[in-house]
Each structure stands twice: as C-alpha cells, then as structure tokens.
Motif scaffolding. Structure first.
Motif, mmCIF file in Angstrom:
data_model
loop_
_atom_site.group_PDB
_atom_site.id
_atom_site.type_symbol
_atom_site.label_atom_id
_atom_site.label_comp_id
_atom_site.label_asym_id
_atom_site.label_seq_id
_atom_site.Cartn_x
_atom_site.Cartn_y
_atom_site.Cartn_z
ATOM 1 N N MET A 68 0.819 -1.208 0.000
ATOM 2 C CA MET A 68 0.000 0.000 0.000
ATOM 3 C C MET A 68 0.852 1.257 0.000
ATOM 4 N N SER A 69 0.267 2.336 -0.505
ATOM 5 C CA SER A 69 0.885 3.656 -0.419
ATOM 6 C C SER A 69 0.527 4.278 0.935
ATOM 7 N N VAL A 70 1.183 5.375 1.272
ATOM 8 C CA VAL A 70 0.870 6.080 2.517
ATOM 9 C C VAL A 70 -0.610 6.457 2.557
ATOM 10 N N GLY A 71 -1.119 6.979 1.444
ATOM 11 C CA GLY A 71 -2.523 7.379 1.388
ATOM 12 C C GLY A 71 -3.471 6.215 1.608
ATOM 13 N N GLU A 72 -3.151 5.078 1.028
ATOM 14 C CA GLU A 72 -3.996 3.889 1.195
ATOM 15 C C GLU A 72 -3.975 3.397 2.639
ATOM 16 N N ILE A 73 -2.797 3.415 3.247
ATOM 17 C CA ILE A 73 -2.695 2.998 4.650
ATOM 18 C C ILE A 73 -3.478 3.964 5.529
ATOM 19 N N ALA A 74 -3.307 5.262 5.293
ATOM 20 C CA ALA A 74 -4.012 6.276 6.082
ATOM 21 C C ALA A 74 -5.521 6.094 5.982
ATOM 22 N N LYS A 75 -5.998 5.841 4.784
ATOM 23 C CA LYS A 75 -7.439 5.641 4.591
ATOM 24 C C LYS A 75 -7.910 4.372 5.304
ATOM 25 N N ALA A 76 -7.158 3.293 5.159
ATOM 26 C CA ALA A 76 -7.541 2.020 5.782
ATOM 27 C C ALA A 76 -7.584 2.121 7.306
ATOM 28 N N LEU A 77 -6.691 2.936 7.875
ATOM 29 C CA LEU A 77 -6.614 3.048 9.333
ATOM 30 C C LEU A 77 -7.308 4.292 9.875
ATOM 31 N N SER A 78 -7.929 5.077 8.985
ATOM 32 C CA SER A 78 -8.603 6.325 9.365
ATOM 33 C C SER A 78 -7.665 7.246 10.151
ATOM 34 N N MET A 79 -6.487 7.451 9.580
ATOM 35 C CA MET A 79 -5.479 8.309 10.210
ATOM 36 C C MET A 79 -4.941 9.281 9.169
ATOM 37 N N THR A 80 -4.173 10.253 9.618
ATOM 38 C CA THR A 80 -3.603 11.224 8.689
ATOM 39 C C THR A 80 -2.379 10.639 8.001
ATOM 40 N N GLN A 81 -2.128 11.122 6.789
ATOM 41 C CA GLN A 81 -0.939 10.679 6.064
ATOM 42 C C GLN A 81 0.326 11.056 6.825
ATOM 43 N N SER A 82 0.305 12.182 7.499
ATOM 44 C CA SER A 82 1.459 12.625 8.262
ATOM 45 C C SER A 82 1.811 11.636 9.372
ATOM 46 N N SER A 83 0.806 11.193 10.111
ATOM 47 C CA SER A 83 1.080 10.249 11.202
ATOM 48 C C SER A 83 1.538 8.897 10.656
ATOM 49 N N ILE A 84 0.979 8.476 9.542
ATOM 50 C CA ILE A 84 1.401 7.211 8.925
ATOM 51 C C ILE A 84 2.842 7.335 8.429
ATOM 52 N N SER A 85 3.166 8.441 7.785
ATOM 53 C CA SER A 85 4.524 8.646 7.277
ATOM 54 C C SER A 85 5.545 8.605 8.399
ATOM 55 N N HIS A 86 5.209 9.227 9.520
ATOM 56 C CA HIS A 86 6.128 9.214 10.670
ATOM 57 C C HIS A 86 6.396 7.786 11.136
ATOM 58 N N GLN A 87 5.337 7.006 11.270
ATOM 59 C CA GLN A 87 5.493 5.625 11.755
ATOM 60 C C GLN A 87 6.186 4.742 10.714
ATOM 61 N N LEU A 88 5.924 4.985 9.446
ATOM 62 C CA LEU A 88 6.614 4.228 8.392
ATOM 63 C C LEU A 88 8.112 4.497 8.420
ATOM 64 N N ARG A 89 8.497 5.716 8.750
ATOM 65 C CA ARG A 89 9.915 6.054 8.855
ATOM 66 C C ARG A 89 10.581 5.186 9.931
ATOM 67 N N VAL A 90 9.916 5.028 11.067
ATOM 68 C CA VAL A 90 10.440 4.184 12.147
ATOM 69 C C VAL A 90 10.522 2.731 11.686
#
Length: 128
Positions: A68-90
């Motif tokens: 999935m892309s960041v946007g797809e993950i954010a949508k699936a988890l009902s979260m912001t792309q920013s918060s997903i991007s931060h966690q993906l970095r970790v």
C-alpha cells in the motif's frame, strides 16, 4: 472468527514455511551455542521497542494483506498521512518495511517473512 484464525487464513503458505522451519546451528538461542553479545541483545531490545506502538502494529497488519501507499494505509486506518509517514519512517529504519517507487507513488510492503513470523508468534503467545 478469532484473531489468530483470521491471521492464519491470510497466509497459509507462510505458516507452512514457519512450521517446517528447523533450528540450525546458526540460531543464536540453541542450547550450547554462545550467548548473544551485549550489542546483539541491545539491538534486539531496540527492535522489540518498535513493536510497542499500536499504530505501527496496525500498519504492519495492513501490509500483511496488500502492498500500500501512505494514502492507502491512512485511509484504511482512518489516520492522517502525516502520522502514517512518521510511523513508516520508524518501521523502515528498523528494516520491518520496505518500499518501491511505482510512477509517482511509493508503495510499502513488509520487509520479509520474519516480520510476519514475529507478529504471528506474538498473537499465538497472547492466546495461550
């Protein structure tokens, strides 16, 4: 259906590989082998800390189903792309996820079957 039952149906092939895995002499925890070094134990503790965040666990769980892309993950988890991007970095820094470029998009996936195994074993442990 229990969480582990859903987990198992998601990847029976992976489970089969896991069940047929035999310990080898290179495994660091076989009796008789040398104890892991302090550095290895520290690195292991740092890896387990990454699993201490429920958002990161949700991301890994989502990536079990599909890349999935960041946007797809954010949508699936009902979260912001920013918060997903931060966690993906970790997760990338810990080598738990990898990414590839598809046109203008970056698509994330689990780094390897070890990630699946860690999560699967954790769920199995919780259900015992």
């Amino acid at each position: 259906m229990s969480m582990s039952a859903r987990w198992m149906t998601m990847s029976e092939e992976r489970m089969e590989r896991e069940h047929t895995h035999e310990h080898t002499e290179s495994s660091p925890f076989i009796l008789g082998d040398e104890t892991p070094t302090e550095e290895e134990l520290y690195d292991l503790a740092e890896l387990f800390k990454v699993f201490g965040d429920s958002t990161r666990i949700k991301i890994l769980y989502a990536l079990l189903n599909a890349d999935m892309s960041v946007g797809e993950i954010a949508k699936a988890l009902s979260m912001t792309q920013s918060s997903i991007s931060h966690q993906l970095r970790v997760l990338k820094q810990s080598r738990l996820v990898r990414f590839r470029r598809e046109g203008k998009s970056i698509v994330y996936s689990l780094a390897d079957d070890h990630v699946y195994t860690i999560m699967s074993q954790g769920l199995t442990h919780l259900e015992e």
